[in-house]
Design a protein around this motif. Structure first.
Motif, PDB file in Angstrom:
ATOM      1  N   VAL A  61       0.841  -1.206   0.000  1.00 21.83           N
ATOM      2  CA  VAL A  61       0.000   0.000   0.000  1.00 21.83           C
ATOM      3  C   VAL A  61       0.874   1.253   0.000  1.00 21.83           C
ATOM      4  O   VAL A  61       0.657   2.176  -0.791  1.00 21.83           O
ATOM      5  CB  VAL A  61      -0.979  -0.008   1.197  1.00 21.83           C
ATOM      6  N   PHE A  62       1.866   1.295   0.872  1.00 23.86           N
ATOM      7  CA  PHE A  62       2.707   2.491   0.972  1.00 23.86           C
ATOM      8  C   PHE A  62       3.430   2.783  -0.340  1.00 23.86           C
ATOM      9  O   PHE A  62       3.378   3.906  -0.844  1.00 23.86           O
ATOM     10  CB  PHE A  62       3.724   2.341   2.119  1.00 23.86           C
ATOM     11  N   TRP A  63       4.122   1.785  -0.891  1.00 27.20           N
ATOM     12  CA  TRP A  63       4.913   2.041  -2.092  1.00 27.20           C
ATOM     13  C   TRP A  63       4.052   2.227  -3.329  1.00 27.20           C
ATOM     14  O   TRP A  63       4.446   2.936  -4.258  1.00 27.20           O
ATOM     15  CB  TRP A  63       5.997   0.973  -2.274  1.00 27.20           C
ATOM     16  N   SER A  64       2.857   1.650  -3.353  1.00 25.18           N
ATOM     17  CA  SER A  64       1.973   1.946  -4.491  1.00 25.18           C
ATOM     18  C   SER A  64       1.383   3.344  -4.353  1.00 25.18           C
ATOM     19  O   SER A  64       1.109   4.004  -5.360  1.00 25.18           O
ATOM     20  CB  SER A  64       0.893   0.878  -4.659  1.00 25.18           C
ATOM     21  N   SER A 102       6.016   9.003 -13.927  1.00 24.92           N
ATOM     22  CA  SER A 102       5.766   7.675 -14.478  1.00 24.92           C
ATOM     23  C   SER A 102       4.437   7.692 -15.226  1.00 24.92           C
ATOM     24  O   SER A 102       3.523   8.430 -14.862  1.00 24.92           O
ATOM     25  CB  SER A 102       5.708   6.652 -13.334  1.00 24.92           C
ATOM     26  N   ILE A 103       4.337   6.861 -16.264  1.00 25.49           N
ATOM     27  CA  ILE A 103       3.062   6.745 -16.982  1.00 25.49           C
ATOM     28  C   ILE A 103       2.259   5.560 -16.461  1.00 25.49           C
ATOM     29  O   ILE A 103       1.167   5.280 -16.949  1.00 25.49           O
ATOM     30  CB  ILE A 103       3.285   6.601 -18.510  1.00 25.49           C
ATOM     31  N   ILE A 104       2.780   4.879 -15.450  1.00 29.93           N
ATOM     32  CA  ILE A 104       2.100   3.702 -14.896  1.00 29.93           C
ATOM     33  C   ILE A 104       1.370   4.104 -13.630  1.00 29.93           C
ATOM     34  O   ILE A 104       1.955   4.652 -12.706  1.00 29.93           O
ATOM     35  CB  ILE A 104       3.109   2.578 -14.624  1.00 29.93           C
ATOM     36  N   ARG A 105       0.090   3.789 -13.625  1.00 30.18           N
ATOM     37  CA  ARG A 105      -0.739   4.099 -12.460  1.00 30.18           C
ATOM     38  C   ARG A 105      -1.098   2.813 -11.727  1.00 30.18           C
ATOM     39  O   ARG A 105      -1.024   1.735 -12.311  1.00 30.18           O
ATOM     40  CB  ARG A 105      -1.974   4.874 -12.900  1.00 30.18           C
ATOM     41  N   LEU A 139      14.686  -5.724  -7.568  1.00 28.26           N
ATOM     42  CA  LEU A 139      15.052  -5.763  -8.987  1.00 28.26           C
ATOM     43  C   LEU A 139      14.486  -7.004  -9.677  1.00 28.26           C
ATOM     44  O   LEU A 139      13.990  -6.929 -10.811  1.00 28.26           O
ATOM     45  CB  LEU A 139      16.575  -5.717  -9.146  1.00 28.26           C
ATOM     46  N   ILE A 140      14.551  -8.138  -8.995  1.00 28.43           N
ATOM     47  CA  ILE A 140      13.973  -9.370  -9.550  1.00 28.43           C
ATOM     48  C   ILE A 140      12.475  -9.201  -9.730  1.00 28.43           C
ATOM     49  O   ILE A 140      11.910  -9.587 -10.765  1.00 28.43           O
ATOM     50  CB  ILE A 140      14.302 -10.579  -8.641  1.00 28.43           C
ATOM     51  N   LEU A 141      11.829  -8.624  -8.744  1.00 31.42           N
ATOM     52  CA  LEU A 141      10.387  -8.397  -8.819  1.00 31.42           C
ATOM     53  C   LEU A 141      10.035  -7.477  -9.986  1.00 31.42           C
ATOM     54  O   LEU A 141       9.077  -7.727 -10.721  1.00 31.42           O
ATOM     55  CB  LEU A 141       9.903  -7.814  -7.494  1.00 31.42           C
ATOM     56  N   TRP A 142      10.821  -6.422 -10.172  1.00 27.75           N
ATOM     57  CA  TRP A 142      10.601  -5.516 -11.297  1.00 27.75           C
ATOM     58  C   TRP A 142      10.713  -6.280 -12.613  1.00 27.75           C
ATOM     59  O   TRP A 142       9.879  -6.132 -13.504  1.00 27.75           O
ATOM     60  CB  TRP A 142      11.614  -4.363 -11.255  1.00 27.75           C
ATOM     61  N   THR A 164      10.080   3.524 -11.769  1.00 29.14           N
ATOM     62  CA  THR A 164       9.573   2.206 -11.377  1.00 29.14           C
ATOM     63  C   THR A 164      10.682   1.328 -10.801  1.00 29.14           C
ATOM     64  O   THR A 164      10.455   0.623  -9.816  1.00 29.14           O
ATOM     65  CB  THR A 164       8.867   1.494 -12.547  1.00 29.14           C
ATOM     66  N   ILE A 165      11.863   1.380 -11.388  1.00 27.07           N
ATOM     67  CA  ILE A 165      12.973   0.597 -10.833  1.00 27.07           C
ATOM     68  C   ILE A 165      13.274   1.053  -9.405  1.00 27.07           C
ATOM     69  O   ILE A 165      13.435   0.234  -8.497  1.00 27.07           O
ATOM     70  CB  ILE A 165      14.221   0.673 -11.731  1.00 27.07           C
ATOM     71  N   CYS A 166      13.318   2.354  -9.188  1.00 24.64           N
ATOM     72  CA  CYS A 166      13.573   2.881  -7.837  1.00 24.64           C
ATOM     73  C   CYS A 166      12.475   2.463  -6.861  1.00 24.64           C
ATOM     74  O   CYS A 166      12.768   2.067  -5.723  1.00 24.64           O
ATOM     75  CB  CYS A 166      13.699   4.400  -7.859  1.00 24.64           C
ATOM     76  N   LEU A 167      11.225   2.518  -7.288  1.00 20.11           N
ATOM     77  CA  LEU A 167      10.122   2.119  -6.407  1.00 20.11           C
ATOM     78  C   LEU A 167      10.213   0.636  -6.051  1.00 20.11           C
ATOM     79  O   LEU A 167      10.007   0.255  -4.894  1.00 20.11           O
ATOM     80  CB  LEU A 167       8.776   2.418  -7.058  1.00 20.11           C
ATOM     81  N   TYR A 168      10.518  -0.195  -7.021  1.00 22.90           N
ATOM     82  CA  TYR A 168      10.633  -1.628  -6.750  1.00 22.90           C
ATOM     83  C   TYR A 168      11.836  -1.927  -5.848  1.00 22.90           C
ATOM     84  O   TYR A 168      11.751  -2.797  -4.983  1.00 22.90           O
ATOM     85  CB  TYR A 168      10.722  -2.428  -8.059  1.00 22.90           C
ATOM     86  N   VAL A 169      12.927  -1.224  -6.061  1.00 19.55           N
ATOM     87  CA  VAL A 169      14.104  -1.414  -5.200  1.00 19.55           C
ATOM     88  C   VAL A 169      13.769  -0.990  -3.768  1.00 19.55           C
ATOM     89  O   VAL A 169      14.078  -1.709  -2.805  1.00 19.55           O
ATOM     90  CB  VAL A 169      15.322  -0.635  -5.746  1.00 19.55           C
ATOM     91  N   LEU A 170      13.119   0.152  -3.614  1.00 24.37           N
ATOM     92  CA  LEU A 170      12.756   0.617  -2.271  1.00 24.37           C
ATOM     93  C   LEU A 170      11.727  -0.299  -1.617  1.00 24.37           C
ATOM     94  O   LEU A 170      11.801  -0.569  -0.416  1.00 24.37           O
ATOM     95  CB  LEU A 170      12.244   2.058  -2.327  1.00 24.37           C
ATOM     96  N   TYR A 171      10.781  -0.783  -2.407  1.00 28.63           N
ATOM     97  CA  TYR A 171       9.802  -1.748  -1.894  1.00 28.63           C
ATOM     98  C   TYR A 171      10.531  -3.018  -1.433  1.00 28.63           C
ATOM     99  O   TYR A 171      10.287  -3.515  -0.336  1.00 28.63           O
ATOM    100  CB  TYR A 171       8.767  -2.083  -2.972  1.00 28.63           C
TER     101      TYR A 171
END
Length: 170
Positions: free
Chosen positions: A34-37, A49-52, A108-111, A139-146
């Motif tokens: 929830v937080f990272w989304s 980002s163009i991804i919502r 990174l794997i998740l991304w 998106t890479i940064c968000l996935y890494v932080l997540y």
């Protein structure tokens, strides 16, 4: 006359029921998702980002409502639920690793899984080379932080859980 309570009956002497390690992992997963989304939604709103968040609904939901704010909020909730499964997978595969690198690599794997392997499930998700540098970087940064958040939190809980069990057995 009021009778005096025995020490074991006093509220402050009652032991709190501990939440199981798996319960904490699922909570970490939901909160992290929830937080990272939400941060991802802000990145979308500010055109980083163009991804919502509603993109997660594409394979499941029909209707234009998913392209509105309601779709994004439902998407954030669904990502939180899916993140519980992801956190459980982290628990099984990587909980023993105490290094931050494990969480970063997991992110990174998740991304890669989402943007490469699962891309056919998301018809609105453009190929990597069409996403643009801002979206890729964000998106890479968000996935890494997540991954870092979930990984470090679960590894910390794993370590604490082991210390508690070790302490109880002595």
């Amino acid at each position: 006359m009021e009778t005096e309570k025995q020490p074991e009956e006093l509220e402050q002497n009652k032991r709190e029921e501990k939440v199981s390690f798996t319960g904490r992992v699922l909570t970490i997963g939901f909160v992290g998702g929830v937080f990272w989304s939400l941060i991802g939604y802000l990145a979308y709103l500010f055109n980083f980002s163009i991804i919502r968040p509603s993109f997660v609904l594409a394979p499941l939901v029909i209707g234009d409502w998913k392209e509105d704010m309601l779709g994004d909020w439902v998407g954030i909730f669904v990502i939180g639920l899916l993140s519980m499964l992801v956190a459980f997978a982290y628990k099984i595969l990587f909980a023993k690793f105490k290094h931050m690198a494990a969480g970063v690599i997991f992110g990174l794997i998740l991304w890669g899984i989402v943007f490469y392997l699962l891309r056919p499930m998301f018809p609105d998700l453009k190929p990597i080379h069409e996403l643009g540098m801002n979206t890729l970087t964000t998106t890479i940064c968000l996935y890494v932080l997540y991954g870092l958040f979930v990984g470090f939190s679960i590894s910390f809980e794993y370590d604490e859980n082991n210390k508690a069990h070790h302490h109880e057995s002595q």
